[in-house]
Scaffold this motif. Structure first.
Motif, PDB file in Angstrom:
ATOM      1  N   LEU A 317     -50.005  37.818  22.618  1.00  0.00           N
ATOM      2  CA  LEU A 317     -49.960  37.185  21.301  1.00  0.00           C
ATOM      3  C   LEU A 317     -51.257  37.350  20.532  1.00  0.00           C
ATOM      4  O   LEU A 317     -51.415  36.802  19.435  1.00  0.00           O
ATOM      5  CB  LEU A 317     -49.630  35.693  21.441  1.00  0.00           C
ATOM      6  CG  LEU A 317     -48.302  35.363  22.115  1.00  0.00           C
ATOM      7  CD1 LEU A 317     -48.027  33.868  22.070  1.00  0.00           C
ATOM      8  CD2 LEU A 317     -47.136  36.130  21.485  1.00  0.00           C
ATOM      9  N   VAL A 324     -45.641  37.361  16.282  1.00  0.00           N
ATOM     10  CA  VAL A 324     -44.661  36.387  15.806  1.00  0.00           C
ATOM     11  C   VAL A 324     -43.777  37.019  14.726  1.00  0.00           C
ATOM     12  O   VAL A 324     -42.548  36.886  14.739  1.00  0.00           O
ATOM     13  CB  VAL A 324     -45.363  35.122  15.280  1.00  0.00           C
ATOM     14  CG1 VAL A 324     -44.353  34.160  14.653  1.00  0.00           C
ATOM     15  CG2 VAL A 324     -46.121  34.423  16.408  1.00  0.00           C
ATOM     16  N   GLU A 328     -39.753  37.852  14.883  1.00  0.00           N
ATOM     17  CA  GLU A 328     -38.871  37.333  13.831  1.00  0.00           C
ATOM     18  C   GLU A 328     -38.027  38.458  13.221  1.00  0.00           C
ATOM     19  O   GLU A 328     -36.826  38.288  12.971  1.00  0.00           O
ATOM     20  CB  GLU A 328     -39.683  36.652  12.736  1.00  0.00           C
ATOM     21  CG  GLU A 328     -38.808  36.090  11.612  1.00  0.00           C
ATOM     22  CD  GLU A 328     -39.585  35.328  10.564  1.00  0.00           C
ATOM     23  OE1 GLU A 328     -38.980  35.025   9.507  1.00  0.00           O
ATOM     24  OE2 GLU A 328     -40.779  35.031  10.765  1.00  0.00           O
ATOM     25  N   GLU A 380     -44.917  33.864  27.213  1.00  0.00           N
ATOM     26  CA  GLU A 380     -45.399  33.673  25.838  1.00  0.00           C
ATOM     27  C   GLU A 380     -44.391  34.208  24.826  1.00  0.00           C
ATOM     28  O   GLU A 380     -44.082  33.545  23.817  1.00  0.00           O
ATOM     29  CB  GLU A 380     -46.746  34.376  25.680  1.00  0.00           C
ATOM     30  CG  GLU A 380     -47.861  33.749  26.496  1.00  0.00           C
ATOM     31  CD  GLU A 380     -49.131  34.577  26.530  1.00  0.00           C
ATOM     32  OE1 GLU A 380     -50.163  34.036  26.936  1.00  0.00           O
ATOM     33  OE2 GLU A 380     -49.077  35.777  26.156  1.00  0.00           O
ATOM     34  N   VAL A 384     -42.127  32.151  21.851  1.00  0.00           N
ATOM     35  CA  VAL A 384     -42.093  32.518  20.438  1.00  0.00           C
ATOM     36  C   VAL A 384     -40.654  32.771  19.986  1.00  0.00           C
ATOM     37  O   VAL A 384     -40.212  32.276  18.936  1.00  0.00           O
ATOM     38  CB  VAL A 384     -42.970  33.755  20.177  1.00  0.00           C
ATOM     39  CG1 VAL A 384     -42.745  34.286  18.764  1.00  0.00           C
ATOM     40  CG2 VAL A 384     -44.441  33.424  20.388  1.00  0.00           C
ATOM     41  N   ILE A 388     -38.618  30.676  17.072  1.00  0.00           N
ATOM     42  CA  ILE A 388     -38.121  31.339  15.863  1.00  0.00           C
ATOM     43  C   ILE A 388     -36.604  31.258  15.804  1.00  0.00           C
ATOM     44  O   ILE A 388     -36.021  31.054  14.734  1.00  0.00           O
ATOM     45  CB  ILE A 388     -38.600  32.800  15.815  1.00  0.00           C
ATOM     46  CG1 ILE A 388     -40.118  32.845  15.648  1.00  0.00           C
ATOM     47  CG2 ILE A 388     -37.926  33.555  14.675  1.00  0.00           C
ATOM     48  CD1 ILE A 388     -40.703  34.234  15.732  1.00  0.00           C
TER      49      ILE A 388
END
Length: 399
Positions: A317, A324, A328, A380, A384, A388
């Motif tokens: 990350l 992120v 998405e 991780e 995320v 999302i």
């Protein structure tokens, strides 16, 4: 998105039971024991699939069918090599393997100068590409003719000092790191063999190599369509020339050319965030958004790029890519596909190139493919994606 894990077969220090413990549902594997230049027999593919399924997992992605150098050169041996590749692809499709990842990198595959670099933050040992060390090898150890002309004179001057300060063992280690090939049974090169391979690409420029890639795609995409296999070309790693060779899967422009050459969802890409992110002028999140309809597989890892082009594998990350935003884009694309009746499966992704952590540091591991580091990264990425996904669900409920 489907969580997957790369597994190198029975020789992998990580067992399928260990893979199950990560929470991943899919396995990314290939028949690494079959030498290049041989089509994979259907019975061997069936045996590997049965082994994976007996462990309660799914063979989600084949990574990779070997790409013979003659195909990249486009020489007289290429037609037979492409025919073998098509035979393997068809056998994978008949066995129900839905995705095939492959690459078109000449001579060397993913390349690093240090496989055990101690990170600045003390987060274990990482893979690193150090530009000065690579130039020192190319110009002053391998002594490729006219190699110095391919680099900035300031880097060449630093590389000369670096090479002069190395003892023979340091030179051998650097050479092994650069040309040892991939883990899992790939060919291990020698200085003589890599020089011969480099010579075999003399006179081949980027336009010619791109033409060879497009000719390959026109042959194999119809087979992928016939047998229901989604192709995902992996980017060059790193995404710039090595040893003076052209690399043609490095930039957004390259991707646009590849996708336009054969306009089919079966001709797609593997979005490797770390590979594309190793070039400072690539915006990985923007690429994820632009090419989302043709992303058939994703490698989610992150790198930090330095001023001279050196880079290191960062935490999943951290680094230069907005992970992120990348996740998405992939989740939004899955929802778009569902809305229009696109029946492609969930986009498989895997954590890639984890750091060496804890007692993995003293264990036998394939470089970049330790257990704890990748499991940390998967956790991780999973968090995320879950967050999302919830947000997108709320958006959909409120629409």
């Amino acid at each position: 998105m489907q969580e997957t894990w790369r597994w190198y077969g029975e020789a992998d220090p990580i067992t399928l039971e260990h893979v199950r413990q990560t929470g991943a549902a899919g396995v990314v594997t290939a028949l690494h024991d079959i030498p290049d230049g041989t089509a994979w027999p259907a019975e061997d593919i069936a045996r590997r699939r049965a082994m994976v399924e007996a462990a309660g997992l799914t063979w989600s992605v084949c990574e990779s069918i070997p790409m013979e150098q003659c195909v990249k050169r486009g020489d007289g041996d290429a037609p037979k090599a492409i025919a073998r590749w098509k035979d393997t692809l068809a056998n994978l499709g008949r066995a129900g393997i839905p995705v095939v990842c492959y690459n078109f990198m000449p001579v060397v595959d993913w390349t690093r100068t240090d496989l055990r670099w101690r990170t600045h933050r003390g987060t274990g040992l990482a893979l690193r590409f150090e530009m000065t060390d690579f130039v020192a090898y190319d110009v002053f150890i391998l002594r490729r003719p006219q190699a110095a002309d391919d680099y900035d004179p300031a880097i060449v001057a630093r590389a000369e000092l670096r090479a002069g300060a190395m003892d023979e063992e340091e030179k051998r280690l650097l050479e092994r790191n650069i040309i040892a090939g991939l883990p899992g049974g790939a060919l291990v090169q020698t200085r003589a063999s890599i020089t011969a391979l480099l010579d075999s690409f003399k006179g081949l420029d980027a336009a010619a190599m791109q033409g060879n890639l497009i000719a390959f795609l026109k042959e194999v995409v119809p087979v992928a369509e016939e047998y229901g296999v989604l192709l995902g070309i992996h980017p060059d790693d790193p995404p710039f020339s090595l040893f003076g060779l052209p690399r043609v899967v490095s930039t957004p422009r390259d991707v646009r050319n590849i996708l336009a050459a054969v306009d089919s969802p079966h001709n797609g890409i593997t979005l490797c965030a770390g590979s594309y992110g190793s070039r400072a002028d690539n915006d990985v999140a923007a690429m994820a958004a632009e090419f989302a309809p043709r992303i058939n597989f994703a490698h989610l890892r992150n790198v930090t790029v330095e001023a001279d082009g050196s880079f290191f594998e960062d935490d999943h990350l951290d680094g230069g890519a907005d992970m992120v935003a990348v996740i998405e884009a992939l989740l939004r694309e899955e929802r778009r596909r569902a809305a229009v009746g696109d029946r492609r499966p969930a986009i498989p992704f895997r954590p890639d190139h984890g750091h060496l952590l804890g007692d993995d540091i003293g264990k036998k591991t394939n470089p970049g493919y330790s257990y704890i580091g990748r499991m940390k990264g998967l956790g991780e990425l999973r968090g995320v994606a879950r967050a999302i996904g919830r947000q997108l669900d709320r958006e959909g409920a409120g629409a």
